[in-house]
Motif scaffolding. Structure first.
Motif, PDB file in Angstrom:
ATOM      1  N   TYR A  22       6.134 -39.447 -22.880  1.00 45.24           N
ATOM      2  CA  TYR A  22       5.488 -38.440 -22.031  1.00 45.24           C
ATOM      3  C   TYR A  22       6.475 -37.341 -21.634  1.00 45.24           C
ATOM      4  O   TYR A  22       6.130 -36.156 -21.599  1.00 45.24           O
ATOM      5  CB  TYR A  22       4.905 -39.089 -20.770  1.00 45.24           C
ATOM      6  CG  TYR A  22       3.765 -40.034 -21.039  1.00 45.24           C
ATOM      7  CD1 TYR A  22       2.923 -39.867 -22.134  1.00 45.24           C
ATOM      8  CD2 TYR A  22       3.529 -41.118 -20.194  1.00 45.24           C
ATOM      9  CE1 TYR A  22       1.889 -40.748 -22.385  1.00 45.24           C
ATOM     10  CE2 TYR A  22       2.493 -42.007 -20.435  1.00 45.24           C
ATOM     11  CZ  TYR A  22       1.681 -41.817 -21.539  1.00 45.24           C
ATOM     12  OH  TYR A  22       0.656 -42.699 -21.786  1.00 45.24           O
ATOM     13  N   ARG A  39       6.062 -33.368 -22.457  1.00 44.28           N
ATOM     14  CA  ARG A  39       6.113 -32.297 -21.469  1.00 44.28           C
ATOM     15  C   ARG A  39       7.037 -31.176 -21.932  1.00 44.28           C
ATOM     16  O   ARG A  39       6.738 -29.987 -21.745  1.00 44.28           O
ATOM     17  CB  ARG A  39       6.564 -32.848 -20.113  1.00 44.28           C
ATOM     18  CG  ARG A  39       5.466 -33.607 -19.367  1.00 44.28           C
ATOM     19  CD  ARG A  39       5.813 -33.833 -17.908  1.00 44.28           C
ATOM     20  NE  ARG A  39       6.815 -34.882 -17.745  1.00 44.28           N
ATOM     21  CZ  ARG A  39       6.539 -36.174 -17.612  1.00 44.28           C
ATOM     22  NH1 ARG A  39       5.277 -36.583 -17.635  1.00 44.28           N
ATOM     23  NH2 ARG A  39       7.492 -37.057 -17.446  1.00 44.28           N
ATOM     24  N   ALA A  64       5.176 -29.255 -24.683  1.00 41.69           N
ATOM     25  CA  ALA A  64       4.151 -28.352 -24.166  1.00 41.69           C
ATOM     26  C   ALA A  64       4.784 -27.097 -23.556  1.00 41.69           C
ATOM     27  O   ALA A  64       4.283 -25.977 -23.765  1.00 41.69           O
ATOM     28  CB  ALA A  64       3.289 -29.078 -23.127  1.00 41.69           C
ATOM     29  N   ARG A  65       5.872 -27.261 -22.810  1.00 36.46           N
ATOM     30  CA  ARG A  65       6.546 -26.094 -22.219  1.00 36.46           C
ATOM     31  C   ARG A  65       7.086 -25.175 -23.305  1.00 36.46           C
ATOM     32  O   ARG A  65       6.971 -23.948 -23.211  1.00 36.46           O
ATOM     33  CB  ARG A  65       7.686 -26.564 -21.315  1.00 36.46           C
ATOM     34  CG  ARG A  65       7.243 -27.216 -20.005  1.00 36.46           C
ATOM     35  CD  ARG A  65       8.445 -27.668 -19.201  1.00 36.46           C
ATOM     36  NE  ARG A  65       9.297 -26.545 -18.831  1.00 36.46           N
ATOM     37  CZ  ARG A  65      10.570 -26.657 -18.459  1.00 36.46           C
ATOM     38  NH1 ARG A  65      11.143 -27.859 -18.432  1.00 36.46           N
ATOM     39  NH2 ARG A  65      11.266 -25.584 -18.128  1.00 36.46           N
ATOM     40  N   LYS A 108       4.314 -23.162 -25.274  1.00 37.54           N
ATOM     41  CA  LYS A 108       3.700 -22.040 -24.558  1.00 37.54           C
ATOM     42  C   LYS A 108       4.537 -20.766 -24.639  1.00 37.54           C
ATOM     43  O   LYS A 108       4.010 -19.662 -24.486  1.00 37.54           O
ATOM     44  CB  LYS A 108       3.454 -22.432 -23.095  1.00 37.54           C
ATOM     45  CG  LYS A 108       2.346 -23.484 -22.952  1.00 37.54           C
ATOM     46  CD  LYS A 108       2.216 -23.995 -21.536  1.00 37.54           C
ATOM     47  CE  LYS A 108       1.137 -25.074 -21.456  1.00 37.54           C
ATOM     48  NZ  LYS A 108       1.013 -25.651 -20.094  1.00 37.54           N
ATOM     49  N   PHE A 154      -2.667 -35.551 -24.471  1.00 36.12           N
ATOM     50  CA  PHE A 154      -1.731 -34.741 -23.696  1.00 36.12           C
ATOM     51  C   PHE A 154      -1.841 -33.273 -24.093  1.00 36.12           C
ATOM     52  O   PHE A 154      -1.855 -32.378 -23.228  1.00 36.12           O
ATOM     53  CB  PHE A 154      -0.309 -35.248 -23.914  1.00 36.12           C
ATOM     54  CG  PHE A 154       0.712 -34.607 -23.013  1.00 36.12           C
ATOM     55  CD1 PHE A 154       1.060 -35.191 -21.812  1.00 36.12           C
ATOM     56  CD2 PHE A 154       1.324 -33.415 -23.377  1.00 36.12           C
ATOM     57  CE1 PHE A 154       1.988 -34.596 -20.970  1.00 36.12           C
ATOM     58  CE2 PHE A 154       2.263 -32.820 -22.545  1.00 36.12           C
ATOM     59  CZ  PHE A 154       2.594 -33.409 -21.338  1.00 36.12           C
ATOM     60  N   CYS A 155      -1.891 -33.002 -25.400  1.00 35.20           N
ATOM     61  CA  CYS A 155      -1.962 -31.614 -25.861  1.00 35.20           C
ATOM     62  C   CYS A 155      -3.265 -30.948 -25.428  1.00 35.20           C
ATOM     63  O   CYS A 155      -3.280 -29.756 -25.075  1.00 35.20           O
ATOM     64  CB  CYS A 155      -1.812 -31.562 -27.380  1.00 35.20           C
ATOM     65  SG  CYS A 155      -0.149 -31.959 -27.957  1.00 35.20           S
ATOM     66  N   GLU A 181      -4.943 -31.641 -22.694  1.00 33.83           N
ATOM     67  CA  GLU A 181      -4.817 -31.376 -21.256  1.00 33.83           C
ATOM     68  C   GLU A 181      -3.929 -30.175 -20.982  1.00 33.83           C
ATOM     69  O   GLU A 181      -4.153 -29.435 -20.010  1.00 33.83           O
ATOM     70  CB  GLU A 181      -4.257 -32.619 -20.553  1.00 33.83           C
ATOM     71  CG  GLU A 181      -5.223 -33.802 -20.538  1.00 33.83           C
ATOM     72  CD  GLU A 181      -4.583 -35.071 -20.015  1.00 33.83           C
ATOM     73  OE1 GLU A 181      -3.345 -35.095 -19.827  1.00 33.83           O
ATOM     74  OE2 GLU A 181      -5.322 -36.059 -19.786  1.00 33.83           O
ATOM     75  N   GLU A 182      -2.922 -29.971 -21.833  1.00 39.38           N
ATOM     76  CA  GLU A 182      -1.995 -28.851 -21.647  1.00 39.38           C
ATOM     77  C   GLU A 182      -2.482 -27.577 -22.323  1.00 39.38           C
ATOM     78  O   GLU A 182      -1.881 -26.504 -22.161  1.00 39.38           O
ATOM     79  CB  GLU A 182      -0.623 -29.215 -22.200  1.00 39.38           C
ATOM     80  CG  GLU A 182       0.116 -30.256 -21.393  1.00 39.38           C
ATOM     81  CD  GLU A 182       0.565 -29.723 -20.039  1.00 39.38           C
ATOM     82  OE1 GLU A 182       0.906 -28.521 -19.946  1.00 39.38           O
ATOM     83  OE2 GLU A 182       0.571 -30.500 -19.064  1.00 39.38           O
ATOM     84  N   VAL A 193      -2.478 -26.931 -25.606  1.00 36.16           N
ATOM     85  CA  VAL A 193      -1.634 -26.539 -26.740  1.00 36.16           C
ATOM     86  C   VAL A 193      -2.077 -27.312 -27.980  1.00 36.16           C
ATOM     87  O   VAL A 193      -2.679 -28.381 -27.897  1.00 36.16           O
ATOM     88  CB  VAL A 193      -0.135 -26.814 -26.470  1.00 36.16           C
ATOM     89  CG1 VAL A 193       0.356 -25.974 -25.301  1.00 36.16           C
ATOM     90  CG2 VAL A 193       0.125 -28.292 -26.220  1.00 36.16           C
TER      91      VAL A 193
END
Length: 463
Positions: free
Chosen positions: A240, A244, A247-248, A251, A291-292, A294-295, A297
Motif C-alpha cells: 500500500y 501511494r 499514485a502521487r 498524477k 487502489f488505482c 480510488e485514486e 489513476v
C-alpha cells in the motif's frame, strides 16, 4: 503392522504428489527414473530438469491472465527472470523460450546479454531491467548498450548519483525506474532496506532531477521486500505504501506506467508445502486495481522478477549413503558421498530446507538418522532442525546401497558455493546433468560438467 518407508510417507503426507511417485520401490521425479541415472552416471550428481522452468513461467502467466480478466485489470503483465538465481546458459536460454524479460544486478550480467545477442539468441529489443547498486563499470556498460541500440534496457535507480552518471554518458532517449527502499520486517536488525530510495524522497527527486530531463523518461516504480510475497499484514502494508507513491507520481508524471513488484514466490521445500499461488496473484491484482480506481489513476503494467520460482524446482542433487556411524546409543549418522557445504550451502549457512527423499528401497523398514557430509567441519550436516521433523530413511545396509535425493535446489546453490572453484576440504564439485524431453516425449540426458578432478583443483591453488 505398517513399517515400510513407503507406509511412513503415505501416512504422514498426501502422497503421491504431482512431481513425486514411486514405482517398484524406486522414486520417480517428474517421471524421471532416478535409479537409471544413478546406474548411468554414478553419484554424487546435480541435475536440472529444464522443462520445469518453462512450466513454471507459463503457469504464472496463466495465473495473471486469469486474475486480470476477473478483476477487469486494464493493462499488461510482464514476467522477468532474475538472473542471479542461476546464471547458467541452459537456464537463461530455456527461460527465454517463453517470451520473457530479464533482470540483472551487476555489470557481468550485461556481458551475458551481449553474448546472447552475438549468438543470435536475443535481439536488440530485448527488455532488460537493470537492478542493484551500480558500479561505474555497470553504468558504463548500460550506457554503451543503450547508445548501441538496445532500446529496452531500463536501469532502475538505486541512489541519487546514478542518474547523473547515466546522463553524462547516454546521448539518446532512455527509460529509467526508481527502486523504493522498503521498510524491513520488525524482526530485522535494521529498519530500512539498503537498496533503493526512501518513500518520502522519490517525488522530490523526480521533480528536481527527472521531470525536465532532456533524455530520461521515468517509466517504472520498483518495489521488493526480502520476506517474499506472503499473505501477511506486513506485506500488504508495504504494498500500500508503494501504491501511494505510485499514485502521487502518476498524477505529476503521466509517463510512469509500470509497477515492478519484484520476486518472492516460494518454492516447495517439503511434502507438506502449502501455498495458494493463485490467491496471492488475484489478491495483488485486486488490491492494485482497487487502489488505482480510488485514486483516479490508470493501473500500471505489472512486472514480476521471479528467480527462485523460475529455476529452483528444476534442480536436484543425488547422493549415495557411504556408511553409517553410531556415535552413541541414540544417534546414527548416515554419511553422504559429498559435502553439504559444497553442494547445498543454503542448508548449513541459513538453515534452508529442501525436499529430501530416498531414491530406492521404499519397501524397506526405516530408522531415524542424521545426515553428515565429508568435510571435517562440524557444520557439514543436515538434521531435523533444517528438516522441521526428524529425518527418517530406510535402514542402512552394507549389502543394499541407499541413495537419497534433495529436490528443488536449482536456485542460488552453485552461485553461493562457487561453481567449479575450490571448496572446503577440497571436496570436488559433483557432476552436473541436464535432463530434457525430445519431440517424442522421451527423456534426454546430457553431461553439462564432469566432476572436478584433483588436477583441476590443484591448478586453481597454484600447485
Amino acid at each position: 503392522m505398517k513399517i515400510k518407508y513407503h507406509d511412513l510417507i503415505q501416512q504422514t503426507f498426501d502422497f503421491p504428489q504431482p512431481e513425486f511417485k514411486v514405482d517398484n520401490g524406486n522414486l520417480l521425479f517428474h517421471d524421471i527414473p532416478l535409479m537409471d541415472l544413478i546406474e548411468k552416471f554414478g553419484t554424487p550428481f546435480k541435475f536440472n530438469y529444464l522443462p520445469k522452468i518453462s512450466q513454471n513461467i507459463q503457469q504464472t502467466k496463466k495465473w495473471f491472465k486469469k486474475a486480470f480478466k476477473e478483476n477487469n485489470y486494464n493493462n499488461e503483465y510482464k514476467y522477468c527472470y532474475c538472473t542471479k538465481s542461476s546464471h547458467f546458459s541452459f537456464v537463461v536460454q530455456e527461460a527465454l523460450k517463453n517470451k520473457i524479460s530479464l533482470e540483472t544486478s551487476f555489470s557481468n550480467d550485461m556481458e551475458i546479454i551481449r553474448r546472447l545477442y552475438n549468438k543470435g539468441i536475443v535481439y536488440k529489443n530485448i527488455e532488460v531491467v537493470c537492478n542493484g547498486f551500480k558500479t561505474d563499470e555497470y553504468l558504463k556498460i548500460i550506457s554503451e548498450m543503450i547508445n548501441g541500440g538496445f532500446s529496452n534496457i531500463l536501469p532502475v535507480l538505486d541512489n541519487f548519483r546514478e542518474i547523473d552518471r547515466l546522463s553524462d554518458s547516454i546521448d539518446t532517449n532512455f527509460n529509467i525506474g526508481i527502486r523504493i527502499a522498503s521498510e524491513e520486517e520488525p524482526k530485522f536488525e535494521f529498519y530500512t532496506s539498503r537498496l533503493g530510495i526512501g518513500y518520502k524522497d522519490i517525488v522530490p527527486f523526480y521533480a528536481q532531477k527527472i521531470q525536465n530531463h532532456p533524455f530520461a523518461r521515468l517509466k517504472m516504480l520498483h518495489f521488493f521486500i526480502n520476506t517474499g510475497i506472503k499473505d501477511t499484514s506486513y506485506y500488504w502494508n508495504e504494498l500500500y505504501k508503494c501504491l501511494r507513491v505510485y499514485a502521487r507520481l502518476k498524477k505529476i508524471a503521466p509517463e510512469v506506467d509500470s509497477l515492478n513488484i519484484g520476486g518472492g514466490f516460494p518454492i516447495k521445500n517439503s511434502l507438506n508445502f502449502d501455498y495458494d499461488y493463485y490467491y496471492m496473484v488475484n489478491e495483488i491484482t485486486y488490491q492494485i486495481k482497487k487502489f488505482c480506481e480510488e485514486e483516479g489513476v490508470e493501473e500500471p503494467t505489472l512486472y514480476t522478477e521471479f528467480g527462485s520460482f523460475t529455476v529452483g524446482e528444476s534442480g536436484g542433487i543425488v547422493y549415495k549413503i557411504l556408511s553409517q556411524k553410531r556415535q552413541n546409543d541414540r544417534e546414527k549418522w548416515d554419511m553422504i558421498d559429498s559435502s553439504f557445504m559444497t553442494t547445498l550451502p543454503d542448508s548449513w549457512a541459513i538453515s534452508r530446507r529442501f525436499t529430501m527423499l530416498p531414491i530406492n528401497r521404499w519397501e524397506d523398514s526405516y530408522e531415524r538418522v542424521f545426515l553428515g557430509g565429508l568435510t571435517c567441519d562440524s557444520d557439514d550436516y543436515y538434521n531435523s532442525e533444517q528438516h522441521v521433523n526428524a529425518i527418517y530413511l530406510p535402514i542402512f545396509s552394507e549389502e543394499k546401497p541407499l541413495y537419497i535425493g534433495f529436490f528443488n535446489t536449482g536456485a542460488y546453490q552453485d552461485a553461493i558455493s562457487g561453481f567449479g572453484g575450490v571448496h572446503h576440504c577440497l571436496v570436488p564439485q559433483p557432476k552436473h546433468i541436464l535432463i530434457n524431453k525430445n519431440k517424442d516425449g522421451d527423456f534426454t540426458y546430457e553431461v553439462f560438467r564432469e566432476e572436478q578432478n584433483y588436477k583441476q583443483i590443484l591448478d586453481l591453488l597454484g600447485y
